[in-house]
Design a protein around this motif. Structure first.
Motif, PDB file in Angstrom:
ATOM      1  N   ARG A 153     -11.556  -1.506  -7.125  1.00  9.82           N
ATOM      2  CA  ARG A 153     -10.835  -2.555  -7.847  1.00  9.82           C
ATOM      3  C   ARG A 153      -9.379  -2.597  -7.399  1.00  9.82           C
ATOM      4  O   ARG A 153      -9.055  -3.263  -6.433  1.00  9.82           O
ATOM      5  N   MET A 154      -8.484  -1.900  -8.039  1.00  9.74           N
ATOM      6  CA  MET A 154      -7.073  -1.994  -7.680  1.00  9.74           C
ATOM      7  C   MET A 154      -6.764  -1.190  -6.427  1.00  9.74           C
ATOM      8  O   MET A 154      -7.337  -0.121  -6.201  1.00  9.74           O
ATOM      9  N   ARG A 155      -5.810  -1.719  -5.638  1.00  5.87           N
ATOM     10  CA  ARG A 155      -5.308  -1.020  -4.452  1.00  5.87           C
ATOM     11  C   ARG A 155      -3.795  -0.919  -4.573  1.00  5.87           C
ATOM     12  O   ARG A 155      -3.128  -1.923  -4.783  1.00  5.87           O
ATOM     13  N   PHE A 159      -3.704   4.205  -2.146  1.00  6.47           N
ATOM     14  CA  PHE A 159      -4.558   4.586  -3.271  1.00  6.47           C
ATOM     15  C   PHE A 159      -5.516   3.443  -3.607  1.00  6.47           C
ATOM     16  O   PHE A 159      -5.107   2.288  -3.727  1.00  6.47           O
ATOM     17  N   THR A 160      -6.794   3.770  -3.771  1.00  7.49           N
ATOM     18  CA  THR A 160      -7.806   2.770  -4.103  1.00  7.49           C
ATOM     19  C   THR A 160      -8.588   3.225  -5.323  1.00  7.49           C
ATOM     20  O   THR A 160      -9.053   4.372  -5.396  1.00  7.49           O
ATOM     21  N   GLU A 161      -8.742   2.315  -6.284  1.00  6.61           N
ATOM     22  CA  GLU A 161      -9.380   2.645  -7.550  1.00  6.61           C
ATOM     23  C   GLU A 161     -10.899   2.482  -7.481  1.00  6.61           C
ATOM     24  O   GLU A 161     -11.414   1.472  -7.028  1.00  6.61           O
ATOM     25  N   GLU A 193      -7.790   6.910   2.675  1.00 10.06           N
ATOM     26  CA  GLU A 193      -7.135   6.543   1.419  1.00 10.06           C
ATOM     27  C   GLU A 193      -7.474   7.570   0.343  1.00 10.06           C
ATOM     28  O   GLU A 193      -8.388   8.384   0.508  1.00 10.06           O
ATOM     29  N   THR A 194      -6.747   7.515  -0.758  1.00  8.74           N
ATOM     30  CA  THR A 194      -6.957   8.449  -1.865  1.00  8.74           C
ATOM     31  C   THR A 194      -7.574   7.720  -3.052  1.00  8.74           C
ATOM     32  O   THR A 194      -6.990   6.760  -3.561  1.00  8.74           O
TER      33      THR A 194
END
Length: 229
Positions: A153-155, A159-161, A193-194
């Motif tokens: 969802r959010m980036r 960081f990626t959710e 990414e984290t």
């Protein structure tokens, strides 16, 4: 290495001002996702001008959800419907892929209606007609029916959710949620990414699951749901 304020302290603001600004609607200092993608909104501070701009977005485009480090002051023209704590968790250490228990398949625009129906039934969090376009989603089918899914969802920069994790009630208890969360987490980490995610502070079952996969608690934020007054 992150220097200065951590981007995940204010994930919605940083997503909408940076990595996902193409999905943003802006009024003054306030910003929100286009309603087809989500309800998330943010402001840079709680000055009267920022709060007034947020109220304008609520009146024009409907309900919004904010994740903030502290309680949100009153917003002109908006009503506070819900306020609750959430736990933000992060996977900074590499999470090994799990044993292949299910046939996981990528989901595309063609699966959008099914994804929306599954999310509407199971309520993993806000999910709308174009939410699935915010990132990669995967799912598991049985007899051609989508029984579980998870995605992104959010980036916020690197960081990626992980979000949209849900399973049909009659298929819970089989390990689908954990398997799909591990799958999505691994795909995010493979891109360098984290992964991060959010869970209601009261949802000890979900928090325990994520901890068992290797996620650790990073912060506690306050969720505020606002509706037009």
């Amino acid at each position: 290495m992150v220097t200065g304020p951590h981007p995940l302290n204010r994930p919605i603001w940083n997503a909408l001002k940076l990595s996902q600004r193409q999905h943003a609607i802006t009024r003054g200092q306030a910003v929100r996702f286009d309603p087809a993608f989500g309800q998330f909104a943010a402001i840079p501070d709680t000055t009267p001008d920022s709060l007034a701009a947020l109220g304008e977005l609520v009146r024009e485009h409907g309900d919004v959800i904010l994740f903030e480090p502290a309680d949100l002051p009153a917003v002109p023209g908006a009503e506070l419907v819900q306020r609750a704590p959430i736990v933000q968790m992060i996977a900074e250490q590499q999470i090994a892929p799990g044993k292949s228990l299910f046939d996981v398949e990528p989901l595309t625009d063609a699966d959008g209606d099914e994804m929306l129906a599954l999310a509407t039934l199971t309520r993993p969090g806000p999910f709308f007609s174009r939410t699935h376009e915010l990132g990669d989603f995967v799912g598991v089918r049985e007899g051609g029916v989508l029984i579980a899914m998870a995605g992104e969802r959010m980036r916020c920069g690197p960081f990626t959710e992980v979000s949209g994790v849900c399973t049909l009630p009659e298929h819970r208890g089989k390990g689908l949620a954990g398997h799909l969360t591990r799958h999505v987490t691994g795909a995010i980490q493979a891109r360098g990414e984290t992964p991060f995610l959010h869970a209601w502070a009261s949802n000890t079952g979900a928090i325990g699951l994520y901890e068992s996969l290797g996620y650790v608690r990073r912060a506690e934020l306050t969720v505020s749901l606002l509706a037009p007054a």
